[in-house]
Scaffold this active site. Structure first.
Site, mmCIF file in Angstrom:
data_model
loop_
_atom_site.group_PDB
_atom_site.id
_atom_site.type_symbol
_atom_site.label_atom_id
_atom_site.label_comp_id
_atom_site.label_asym_id
_atom_site.label_seq_id
_atom_site.Cartn_x
_atom_site.Cartn_y
_atom_site.Cartn_z
ATOM 1 N N GLN A 58 33.727 39.081 34.547
ATOM 2 C CA GLN A 58 33.863 37.654 33.264
ATOM 3 C C GLN A 58 33.660 37.287 32.934
ATOM 4 O O GLN A 58 32.952 35.971 32.531
ATOM 5 C CB GLN A 58 34.727 38.511 32.834
ATOM 6 C CG GLN A 58 35.668 38.120 31.381
ATOM 7 C CD GLN A 58 36.605 39.285 30.996
ATOM 8 O OE1 GLN A 58 37.803 38.759 31.311
ATOM 9 N NE2 GLN A 58 36.424 40.154 30.152
ATOM 10 N N PHE A 59 34.061 36.256 34.895
ATOM 11 C CA PHE A 59 33.227 34.986 34.857
ATOM 12 C C PHE A 59 32.585 35.101 36.297
ATOM 13 O O PHE A 59 33.565 35.544 36.733
ATOM 14 C CB PHE A 59 34.804 33.814 34.763
ATOM 15 C CG PHE A 59 35.227 33.450 33.312
ATOM 16 C CD1 PHE A 59 34.173 32.172 33.009
ATOM 17 C CD2 PHE A 59 35.804 34.288 32.736
ATOM 18 C CE1 PHE A 59 35.168 31.714 31.856
ATOM 19 C CE2 PHE A 59 36.036 34.079 31.306
ATOM 20 C CZ PHE A 59 35.047 32.379 30.562
ATOM 21 N N ALA A 60 31.560 34.171 36.756
ATOM 22 C CA ALA A 60 31.486 34.137 37.668
ATOM 23 C C ALA A 60 32.202 34.078 39.161
ATOM 24 O O ALA A 60 32.612 33.750 40.692
ATOM 25 C CB ALA A 60 30.628 32.971 38.639
ATOM 26 N N ASP A 61 33.253 33.057 38.640
ATOM 27 C CA ASP A 61 34.488 33.028 38.995
ATOM 28 C C ASP A 61 35.346 34.632 40.236
ATOM 29 O O ASP A 61 35.974 34.471 40.698
ATOM 30 C CB ASP A 61 35.822 32.126 38.611
ATOM 31 C CG ASP A 61 35.046 30.991 38.250
ATOM 32 O OD1 ASP A 61 35.658 29.549 38.195
ATOM 33 O OD2 ASP A 61 34.123 30.705 37.614
ATOM 34 N N PHE A 62 35.185 35.609 38.999
ATOM 35 C CA PHE A 62 36.148 36.611 39.316
ATOM 36 C C PHE A 62 35.283 37.414 40.255
ATOM 37 O O PHE A 62 35.727 37.970 41.055
ATOM 38 C CB PHE A 62 36.240 37.440 38.049
ATOM 39 C CG PHE A 62 36.798 36.454 37.578
ATOM 40 C CD1 PHE A 62 37.996 35.311 37.931
ATOM 41 C CD2 PHE A 62 37.144 36.304 35.769
ATOM 42 C CE1 PHE A 62 38.883 34.378 37.095
ATOM 43 C CE2 PHE A 62 38.055 35.877 35.174
ATOM 44 C CZ PHE A 62 38.515 34.873 35.630
ATOM 45 N N GLU B 262 37.066 44.446 40.435
ATOM 46 C CA GLU B 262 35.799 43.898 40.798
ATOM 47 C C GLU B 262 35.318 44.275 41.651
ATOM 48 O O GLU B 262 34.233 45.428 41.315
ATOM 49 C CB GLU B 262 35.441 42.555 40.735
ATOM 50 C CG GLU B 262 36.017 41.662 39.326
ATOM 51 C CD GLU B 262 37.161 41.506 38.369
ATOM 52 O OE1 GLU B 262 38.151 42.144 39.491
ATOM 53 O OE2 GLU B 262 36.843 40.669 37.357
ATOM 54 N N HIS C 185 37.158 29.032 36.129
ATOM 55 C CA HIS C 185 36.106 29.453 34.987
ATOM 56 C C HIS C 185 35.783 28.319 35.406
ATOM 57 O O HIS C 185 34.613 28.080 34.028
ATOM 58 C CB HIS C 185 37.431 29.377 34.035
ATOM 59 C CG HIS C 185 38.650 30.512 33.820
ATOM 60 N ND1 HIS C 185 39.778 30.303 34.023
ATOM 61 C CD2 HIS C 185 38.168 31.658 32.889
ATOM 62 C CE1 HIS C 185 40.063 31.431 33.503
ATOM 63 N NE2 HIS C 185 39.728 32.548 33.603
ATOM 64 N N LEU D 74 40.447 45.772 35.167
ATOM 65 C CA LEU D 74 40.361 45.032 36.045
ATOM 66 C C LEU D 74 40.178 45.410 37.832
ATOM 67 O O LEU D 74 40.690 44.944 38.097
ATOM 68 C CB LEU D 74 41.855 43.760 35.718
ATOM 69 C CG LEU D 74 41.155 42.636 35.633
ATOM 70 C CD1 LEU D 74 42.190 42.130 34.694
ATOM 71 C CD2 LEU D 74 41.095 41.733 36.986
#
Ligand SMILES: Cc1ncc(C[n+]2csc(CCOP(=O)(O)OP(=O)(O)O)c2C)c(N)n1
Length: 716
Positions: free
Chosen positions: A477-481, A455, A522, A453
Site C-alpha cells: 500500500q506504501f513502500a514503507d510497509f 505483508e 508514508h 493486513l
C-alpha cells in the site's frame, strides 16, 4: 470429523529397567507402554512398507551422527524420536503435493525417495547435492520431489504453503499443501499470518505443529500459555486436532483424513503432533537444560521401537525379519554413501556463482500481444517524449504516470492468464492510489485479490504461487510497509534461485517517496535496502513511458523485481506512451539530455529536479542520466556520462548515508578516475526520518540543496 483417528497421547505405565544415561538409543531393555495402533485396512505388506519408511531416517541419522563426529558433515539437527511425523505426513500425501519441511524432517525427504547419495553430497556441501554446495543441512528444496526448502527463519515456510494451495485452488486441482512448524515457531508472526490468510482465502493447507517440548532451550511454558496449540485453530476459524506424533499409524490416518477434508471443504486444518526432541537442538548444543526424567519418559514412546513391537505382536514380522530389514537398509545407506564420498572436490567458479543468482529470462509465450522492446535510452522522454524512428509509427497517447502503470498492469493481465494480483484493498476499492480500479470487474476476484493486513504472508504466498508456475504482483500500500514483509523479500524471494534453482516470479510494487507531507511512515525512499540484496532486481521509472514499459518487463522477468513508483509523480507528470504492449529493458539507463559541464546521475524524482534545474540554468551544460534500474546498474551509461563532463553529481531523494549514490561514487572513482576533473559529489536528502511539516520536508529533500552542490562542482 470422521475418518480421523483421534488417538490422544497415551498414558504410559511402563517402567524403565536400566539406568538411563541420557542416550536412550543405548537402552535395550526398556519395557514399552502399549502404544495403541489401529491398522484398519492395512495389509501386512503395507505395514512393512510403512515400517521401512519410518526406519530409514533413523538409520541414516545414526550414520550421520558418526560422520558428524568425524567432521565429515556439517551441523546436524536431529529428528530422532520424531520420525513418525515427517514420514507419516509424506506417506499420507500424493507425491506431487508440495511439502514445506523444516530442520528435523529428514523423513520427508527419505519418504519421497530422494536418492540418498545426492542427499549425502548435499550435507557434505558437494556440487552434486541439491544446492551445488550453496546451502547447508536441510535448507534446500527440489522441484522434482515437490519439497520446498526452508530458510533458517522457520515461520516463512507456512505462507509459502498458502501460495501453493492457492495455486491448486485456482487450477481446481484436488490437492493440498502441507507445512511444518515447531511449537516455538508458532510464536512467530508468520504462523499467525499464514493461518489467517489460509482461513480467509479458504485454502486447502495442512499446518503441522511438531510439539517437541523445547525451542532450543525454551520449554513450552515459556513459549505459549494456551493449553494446547490447537486451541488456536478456533481463533482463526478453522479446525484442529491434537494427536500422538509418535504413532505412525495415527499420523498417517489423521493426515489422510485431514487431507480429504481440506480438499472437500476447501479449508485449512491445524494438526498438533505431540512428540519429544530426544537430542540437543543441534548436535553441539547439548541437553543439560532438559530434565533427565523427560528423556526416560519419552524413550518409552519411541516411534520406531513401539511400531516394531506392534508388528511383532501382530505377527506381521518377526525379529529376524526386522534385523534383515535393518541390515538391508544399512547396506543401501553404505553403498549410497560411497557414491557420495566419490563426489569431486568443489572448485569455486565466480562466473558461475554470479551467473546463477538470477533465473534466465524465458521467451514470453505470447498469448495476446507480441512483445515489442522499445529502446528509448538515448531519447528524452520528459514532457513530450520523442520516440525512435522505428517506434514513431506506434499509436501513442498522452498519459499520466499513474495511468501508464495501470495500463502496463492491465495489458499484463491479458498477456498472462497466470498473473495474480494481491494487495490490501486492491479489488473493489481499486487500491489506495486506484491503480487497480476496475480490475475486479475485468479479471475477477480470484485474480485480483484483496489481502488481509499481512505483508509477510502475502509475499510468502507469492513465492508459493511461483512454485506452481504462477506469476504474481504484490502491491505494497506504501513502500514503507514492506518492512513487515522484509524477511520474505530479502531471504526467501531473493535467494531461492541461487540456493536451489527455484525462481520467485513476483513483482512487488512500491509506492514510494516524499513531497506530499505524509510523514515518516508514508514517504520513505527504501530502495537502497534492496539494491544491497543479490537476487532482486530494482527498477525505478521516472516517466510515463518507462513506467509502463518497465512494469511490463518486470512482470515478464522470472525473478523478483522491486518496482518503485514515486507517488508524487502519479498525477503530476505525463507523457506520450505507446498504446501497445511493450517492454523497456531492465538494466538500461536513459540519457535525458547531453551536456559537457557536469553530469547529474539520478533516478525517480531526481530526474525531474535535475531537468527543471537544467532548464532554469541554460548557461550550464548539464548531462542528465536517468538510471531507471538500480539493480543491475547500467555501468556503461554511467561511464559514458562521466566521460562527457568529467564532473559528476549523484542526486537522489534517498538519504545520504548508505544511499545508492555512495555505491556509484565508489564505482566511478575506481573505474573512471582518469576522466574526473573533480571529486564525485552526492546530493541526497538529510540523514533524518522524513518529516511531516511541508517546510521541514522541503528542507529534508535533496532538491533544496541541489543548487549549492551544482555550484560547488562547477567551481572545481
Ligand atoms: C527467526 C529466527 N529466530 C531464531 C532462530 C534460532 N532458532 C533456530 S531453531 C530455534 C528453535 C525452534 O524451535 P521449534 O520451532 O520448537 O522447532 P524445533 O527446533 O524444536 O524442532 C531457534 C530459536 C531462527 N532460526 N530463526
Amino acid at each position: 470429523m470422521q475418518n480421523i483417528n483421534h488417538n490422544g497421547v497415551h498414558e504410559l505405565r511402563a517402567f524403565l529397567f536400566v539406568h538411563f544415561n541420557n542416550n536412550y538409543l543405548r537402552n535395550t531393555q526398556i519395557e514399552l507402554a502399549a502404544m495403541h495402533f489401529e491398522r484398519k485396512h492395512l495389509t501386512n505388506d503395507e505395514l512393512i512398507s510403512i515400517y521401512k519408511k519410518l526406519l530409514l531416517p533413523r538409520l541414516i541419522e545414526e550414520k550421520m551422527l558418526l560422520l558428524l563426529r568425524q567432521g565429515k558433515i556439517s551441523k546436524w539437527f536431529s529428528g530422532i524420536g520424531q520420525e513418525a511425523i515427517a514420514a507419516g505426513c509424506a506417506l499420507a500425501l500424493e507425491p506431487d503435493e508440495w511439502i514445506m519441511p523444516l530442520h528435523r524432517n529428514l523423513g520427508v525427504f527419505t519418504t519421497r525417495n530422494i536418492p540418498l547419495h545426492k542427499l549425502f553430497m548435499q550435507w557434505q556441501g558437494n556440487k552434486g547435492g541439491f544446492s551445488k554446495g550453496r546451502e547447508r543441512s536441510f535448507h534446500f528444496g527440489t522441484k522434482e520431489f515437490h519439497i520446498c526448502g526452508m530458510i533458517s527463519h522457520l515461520g516463512p515456510q507456512l505462507a509459502i504453503a498458502d501460495g501453493v494451495a492457492l495455486a491448486y485452488k485456482l487450477k481446481k486441482e484436488n490437492k493440498i499443501s502441507l507445512a511444518f512448524t515447531g511449537e516455538a515457531g508458532t510464536s512467530e508472526g508468520d504462523f499467525h499470518e499464514a493461518l489467517n490468510v489460509a482461513s480467509v482465502w479458504d485454502l486447502p493447507v495442512i499446518f503441522i505443529v511438531e510439539n517437541n517440548g523445547y525451542g532450543l532451550s525454551t520449554p513450552v511454558r515459556e513459549q505459549y500459555r494456551c493449553e494446547n496449540l490447537i486451541d488456536r485453530a478456533k481463533g482463526y476459524g478453522i479446525e484442529g486436532v491434537r494427536i500422538d506424533g509418535n504413532n505412525i499409524l495415527a499420523v498417517i490416518d489423521t493426515i489422510k483424513g485431514v487431507r480429504e477434508y481440506c480438499i472437500r471443504e476447501q479449508k485449512p486444518y491445524l494438526v498438533e503432533c505431540t512428540t519429544f526432541r530426544m537430542r540437543g537442538h543441534e548436535e553441539a548444543s547439548g541437553t543439560k537444560y532438559i530434565p533427565k526424567e523427560l528423556f526416560e519418559e519419552w524413550a518409552l514412546k519411541d516411534p520406531i521401537i513401539n511400531f516394531e513391537r506392534y508388528l511383532c505382536n501382530e505377527h506381521v514380522v518377526n525379529e529376524a525379519e526386522i534385523n534383515n530389514i535393518k541390515e538391508e537398509i544399512k547396506q543401501h545407506i553404505e553403498s549410497e554413501l560411497q557414491i557420495g564420498f566419490r563426489a569431486e572436490t568443489l572448485i569455486p567458479d565466480s562466473e558461475e556463482e554470479l551467473h546463477e543468482v538470477y533465473a534466465p529470462k524465458a521467451q514470453v509465450q505470447s498469448k495476446k500481444y507480441e512483445v515489442r522492446i522499445i529502446d528509448n535510452s538515448n531519447q528524452p522522454a520528459i514532457g513530450n517524449p520523442q520516440l525512435t524512428t522505428d517506434n514513431r509509427q506506434l499509436g501513442t497517447t498522452e498519459k499520466r504516470f499513474i495511468d501508464a502503470i495501470k495500463e502496463g498492469l492491465r495489458q499484463s493481465m491479458h498477456q498472462h492468464e497466470n498473473l495474480i494480483l494481491m494487495g490490501q484493498d486492491i479489488a473493489e476499492y481499486g487500491g489506495a492510489f486506484k491503480i487497480t480500479e476496475g480490475f475486479v470487474q475485468e479479471f475477477g476476484k480470484s485474480r485480483v485479490r484483496n489481502t488481509p493486513l499481512c505483508e509477510s504472508a502475502i509475499l510468502g504466498a507469492a513465492l508459493g504461487l511461483s512454485l506452481e508456475g504462477f506469476k504474481s504482483m504484490v502491491e505494497m500500500q506504501f513502500a514503507d510497509f514492506v518492512t513487515v514483509g522484509f524477511n520474505q523479500v530479502v531471504n526467501n524471494l531473493a535467494k531461492i534461485y541461487y540456493r536451489w534453482g527455484q525462481n520467485a516470479d513476483t513483482v512487488i510494487r512500491m509506492p514510494t517517496g516524499a513531497g506530499v507531507g505524509a510523514g515518516p511512515f508514508h514517504s520513505q525512499s527504501n530502495e537502497a535496502w534492496f539494491v544491497h540484496t543479490p537476487g532482486l532486481k530494482v527498477v525505478y521509472p521516472s516517466t510515463s513511458i518507462d513506467a509502463k514499459g518497465l512494469l511490463i518487463a518486470a512482470i515478464n522477468d522470472p525473478n523478483p523485481v522491486m518496482y518503485f513508483e514515486h507517488k508524487a509523480l502519479y498525477r503530476s507528470i505525463n507523457g506520450l506512451v505507446p498504446d501497445e504492449y511493450f517492454e523497456i529493458e531492465i538494466g538500461k539507463a536513459r540519457l535525458v539530455r547531453e551536456g559537457s559541464d557536469i553530469s547529474i546521475i539520478t533516478y525517480g524524482s531526481g530526474v525531474h529536479w535535475a531537468t527543471e534545474y537544467a532548464q532554469q540554468h541554460s548557461d550550464i551544460s548539464i548531462d542528465i542520466l536517468d538510471l531507471r534500474t538500480l539493480l543491475p546498474l547500467d555501468y556503461d551509461a554511467i561511464k559514458s556520462s562521466v566521460s562527457r563532463s568529467g564532473k559528476v553529481l549523484l542526486l537522489h531523494e534517498d538519504t545520504l548515508t548508505g544511499g545508492i549514490g555512495g555505491e556509484i561514487s565508489a564505482w566511478i572513482t575506481e573505474h573512471c578516475f582518469e576522466m574526473l576533473d573533480a571529486p564525485v559529489i552526492r546530493c541526497a536528502s538529510l540523514d533524518t526520518p522524513v518529516p511531516f511539516n511541508l517546510e521541514l520536508e522541503k528542507n529534508f529533500l535533496a532538491k533544496s540543496r541541489l543548487d549549492v552542490y551544482v555550484q560547488k562542482l562547477i567551481k572545481y
